[in-house]
Write a protein that holds these residues in place. Structure first.
Motif, PDB file in Angstrom:
ATOM      1  N   PHE A 109       3.463  -1.111   2.365  1.00  0.00           N
ATOM      2  CA  PHE A 109       3.838  -2.487   2.021  1.00  0.00           C
ATOM      3  C   PHE A 109       3.623  -3.420   3.204  1.00  0.00           C
ATOM      4  O   PHE A 109       3.036  -4.488   3.064  1.00  0.00           O
ATOM      5  CB  PHE A 109       5.301  -2.560   1.567  1.00  0.00           C
ATOM      6  CG  PHE A 109       5.503  -2.297   0.102  1.00  0.00           C
ATOM      7  CD1 PHE A 109       5.285  -3.299  -0.827  1.00  0.00           C
ATOM      8  CD2 PHE A 109       5.912  -1.054  -0.345  1.00  0.00           C
ATOM      9  CE1 PHE A 109       5.474  -3.074  -2.171  1.00  0.00           C
ATOM     10  CE2 PHE A 109       6.100  -0.812  -1.696  1.00  0.00           C
ATOM     11  CZ  PHE A 109       5.888  -1.819  -2.611  1.00  0.00           C
ATOM     12  N   ILE A 110       4.128  -3.041   4.358  1.00  0.00           N
ATOM     13  CA  ILE A 110       4.034  -3.899   5.541  1.00  0.00           C
ATOM     14  C   ILE A 110       2.580  -4.185   5.900  1.00  0.00           C
ATOM     15  O   ILE A 110       2.227  -5.305   6.275  1.00  0.00           O
ATOM     16  CB  ILE A 110       4.813  -3.283   6.724  1.00  0.00           C
ATOM     17  CG1 ILE A 110       6.324  -3.354   6.435  1.00  0.00           C
ATOM     18  CG2 ILE A 110       4.480  -3.979   8.032  1.00  0.00           C
ATOM     19  CD1 ILE A 110       7.186  -2.592   7.426  1.00  0.00           C
ATOM     20  N   ASN A 111       1.723  -3.177   5.770  1.00  0.00           N
ATOM     21  CA  ASN A 111       0.308  -3.338   6.107  1.00  0.00           C
ATOM     22  C   ASN A 111      -0.544  -3.831   4.947  1.00  0.00           C
ATOM     23  O   ASN A 111      -1.738  -4.089   5.132  1.00  0.00           O
ATOM     24  CB  ASN A 111      -0.259  -2.013   6.630  1.00  0.00           C
ATOM     25  CG  ASN A 111       0.395  -1.598   7.925  1.00  0.00           C
ATOM     26  OD1 ASN A 111       0.683  -2.428   8.783  1.00  0.00           O
ATOM     27  ND2 ASN A 111       0.664  -0.314   8.072  1.00  0.00           N
ATOM     28  N   GLY A 112       0.050  -3.944   3.765  1.00  0.00           N
ATOM     29  CA  GLY A 112      -0.712  -4.381   2.600  1.00  0.00           C
ATOM     30  C   GLY A 112      -1.779  -3.387   2.192  1.00  0.00           C
ATOM     31  O   GLY A 112      -2.876  -3.780   1.789  1.00  0.00           O
ATOM     32  N   GLU A 113      -1.469  -2.104   2.285  1.00  0.00           N
ATOM     33  CA  GLU A 113      -2.446  -1.059   2.005  1.00  0.00           C
ATOM     34  C   GLU A 113      -2.068  -0.255   0.770  1.00  0.00           C
ATOM     35  O   GLU A 113      -0.926   0.181   0.629  1.00  0.00           O
ATOM     36  CB  GLU A 113      -2.542  -0.095   3.191  1.00  0.00           C
ATOM     37  CG  GLU A 113      -3.035  -0.751   4.454  1.00  0.00           C
ATOM     38  CD  GLU A 113      -2.970   0.166   5.658  1.00  0.00           C
ATOM     39  OE1 GLU A 113      -3.649  -0.143   6.638  1.00  0.00           O
ATOM     40  OE2 GLU A 113      -2.235   1.181   5.617  1.00  0.00           O
ATOM     41  N   ASP A 114      -3.056  -0.049  -0.092  1.00  0.00           N
ATOM     42  CA  ASP A 114      -2.841   0.843  -1.215  1.00  0.00           C
ATOM     43  C   ASP A 114      -3.456   2.203  -0.885  1.00  0.00           C
ATOM     44  O   ASP A 114      -3.938   2.429   0.224  1.00  0.00           O
ATOM     45  CB  ASP A 114      -3.397   0.253  -2.516  1.00  0.00           C
ATOM     46  CG  ASP A 114      -4.893  -0.006  -2.469  1.00  0.00           C
ATOM     47  OD1 ASP A 114      -5.595   0.588  -1.625  1.00  0.00           O
ATOM     48  OD2 ASP A 114      -5.371  -0.809  -3.293  1.00  0.00           O
ATOM     49  N   ASP A 115      -3.452   3.114  -1.840  1.00  0.00           N
ATOM     50  CA  ASP A 115      -3.961   4.462  -1.590  1.00  0.00           C
ATOM     51  C   ASP A 115      -5.439   4.465  -1.220  1.00  0.00           C
ATOM     52  O   ASP A 115      -5.879   5.273  -0.394  1.00  0.00           O
ATOM     53  CB  ASP A 115      -3.724   5.353  -2.811  1.00  0.00           C
ATOM     54  CG  ASP A 115      -2.255   5.691  -3.001  1.00  0.00           C
ATOM     55  OD1 ASP A 115      -1.481   5.536  -2.037  1.00  0.00           O
ATOM     56  OD2 ASP A 115      -1.880   6.109  -4.111  1.00  0.00           O
ATOM     57  N   ILE A 116      -6.209   3.576  -1.813  1.00  0.00           N
ATOM     58  CA  ILE A 116      -7.637   3.501  -1.486  1.00  0.00           C
ATOM     59  C   ILE A 116      -7.822   3.041  -0.043  1.00  0.00           C
ATOM     60  O   ILE A 116      -8.641   3.590   0.701  1.00  0.00           O
ATOM     61  CB  ILE A 116      -8.390   2.590  -2.476  1.00  0.00           C
ATOM     62  CG1 ILE A 116      -8.364   3.223  -3.868  1.00  0.00           C
ATOM     63  CG2 ILE A 116      -9.823   2.332  -2.015  1.00  0.00           C
ATOM     64  CD1 ILE A 116      -8.892   2.347  -4.970  1.00  0.00           C
ATOM     65  N   GLN A 170       6.528   6.152   4.569  1.00  0.00           N
ATOM     66  CA  GLN A 170       5.108   5.952   4.249  1.00  0.00           C
ATOM     67  C   GLN A 170       4.916   4.759   3.321  1.00  0.00           C
ATOM     68  O   GLN A 170       4.013   3.953   3.508  1.00  0.00           O
ATOM     69  CB  GLN A 170       4.508   7.201   3.605  1.00  0.00           C
ATOM     70  CG  GLN A 170       4.308   8.334   4.584  1.00  0.00           C
ATOM     71  CD  GLN A 170       3.678   9.531   3.913  1.00  0.00           C
ATOM     72  OE1 GLN A 170       4.067   9.917   2.812  1.00  0.00           O
ATOM     73  NE2 GLN A 170       2.707  10.123   4.574  1.00  0.00           N
ATOM     74  N   TRP A 171       5.757   4.641   2.306  1.00  0.00           N
ATOM     75  CA  TRP A 171       5.646   3.506   1.383  1.00  0.00           C
ATOM     76  C   TRP A 171       5.969   2.205   2.106  1.00  0.00           C
ATOM     77  O   TRP A 171       5.341   1.178   1.869  1.00  0.00           O
ATOM     78  CB  TRP A 171       6.559   3.693   0.179  1.00  0.00           C
ATOM     79  CG  TRP A 171       6.266   4.941  -0.600  1.00  0.00           C
ATOM     80  CD1 TRP A 171       5.045   5.564  -0.736  1.00  0.00           C
ATOM     81  CD2 TRP A 171       7.194   5.730  -1.299  1.00  0.00           C
ATOM     82  NE1 TRP A 171       5.180   6.695  -1.498  1.00  0.00           N
ATOM     83  CE2 TRP A 171       6.501   6.824  -1.867  1.00  0.00           C
ATOM     84  CE3 TRP A 171       8.561   5.640  -1.526  1.00  0.00           C
ATOM     85  CZ2 TRP A 171       7.107   7.786  -2.644  1.00  0.00           C
ATOM     86  CZ3 TRP A 171       9.170   6.613  -2.298  1.00  0.00           C
ATOM     87  CH2 TRP A 171       8.448   7.668  -2.852  1.00  0.00           C
TER      88      TRP A 171
END
Length: 194
Positions: free
Chosen positions: A166-173, A161-162
């Motif tokens: 990172f690969i998608n440049g996505e944070d929890d929000i 999941q982490w």
């Protein structure tokens, strides 16, 4: 969060063990909550002399390490308090990855949530990486989960999941916002109590 797929960069070696968050960013710099402006205070007590001048013998202050984006360190990096500011200082300075023998759980999670890739490698791998010169490069390939230096390729583990974040440049929000339509639909069906 800025995506991290593959990164080729220069490295700084700080082989010390037990570098805690108070060393990474001392407590007097915790007043800001904007995630920026902390890079100048990174490793403050090591980077600056008592009179405030630069400690020219400290690795980060050497001109040949300017622009390095990978930190190679020892065991137990980021122990101590849970200050997220320590990660903000590392990223604001320009680091995208830290390669160590281990990280405190809270620091590791703070790093993954703020775009700093924490990579755990065993001592024998880090011993090879510590030989890197200022003009040499390390390549990190997150999809393959490898660190390459010269002819050596080291594999590292990361939660899937982490890795995707990172690969998608996505944070929890960003991940929460993927469900915005479902959340909105749920909110519309929910009774309103006055």
């Amino acid at each position: 969060m800025e995506a991290f797929v593959r990164k080729t960069g220069r490295a700084v070696v700080m082989p010390n063990d037990n570098i805690n968050t108070d060393i990474i960013l001392p407590k007097q710099f915790l007043k800001n909550i904007l995630k920026t402006g902390f890079g100048k205070d990174l490793f403050y007590d090591w980077r600056y002399n008592v009179d405030g001048s630069l400690n020219e013998s400290f690795e980060l202050n050497k001109p040949e390490h300017k622009g390095a984006s990978i930190l190679i360190t020892g065991d137990d990096f980021g122990s101590g308090s849970s200050r997220e500011h320590a990660v903000w200082a590392l990223t604001d300075y320009g680091f995208r990855a830290v390669i160590g023998g281990g990280f405190s759980d809270i620091f590791y999670m703070n790093a993954t949530k703020n775009g700093l890739l924490p990579i755990v490698l065993p001592e024998e791998n880090r011993q090879i990486l510590r030989g890197i010169q200022a003009d040499e490069y390390i390549r990190i390939d997150l999809p393959k989960q490898t660190v390459t230096y010269k002819d050596d390729i080291f594999h590292f583990n990361i939660n899937s999941q982490w890795k995707e974040k990172f690969i998608n440049g996505e944070d929890d929000i960003d991940n929460t916002m993927k469900y915005e339509k479902l959340i909105t639909a749920f909110e519309k069906q929910r009774p309103i109590f006055l």
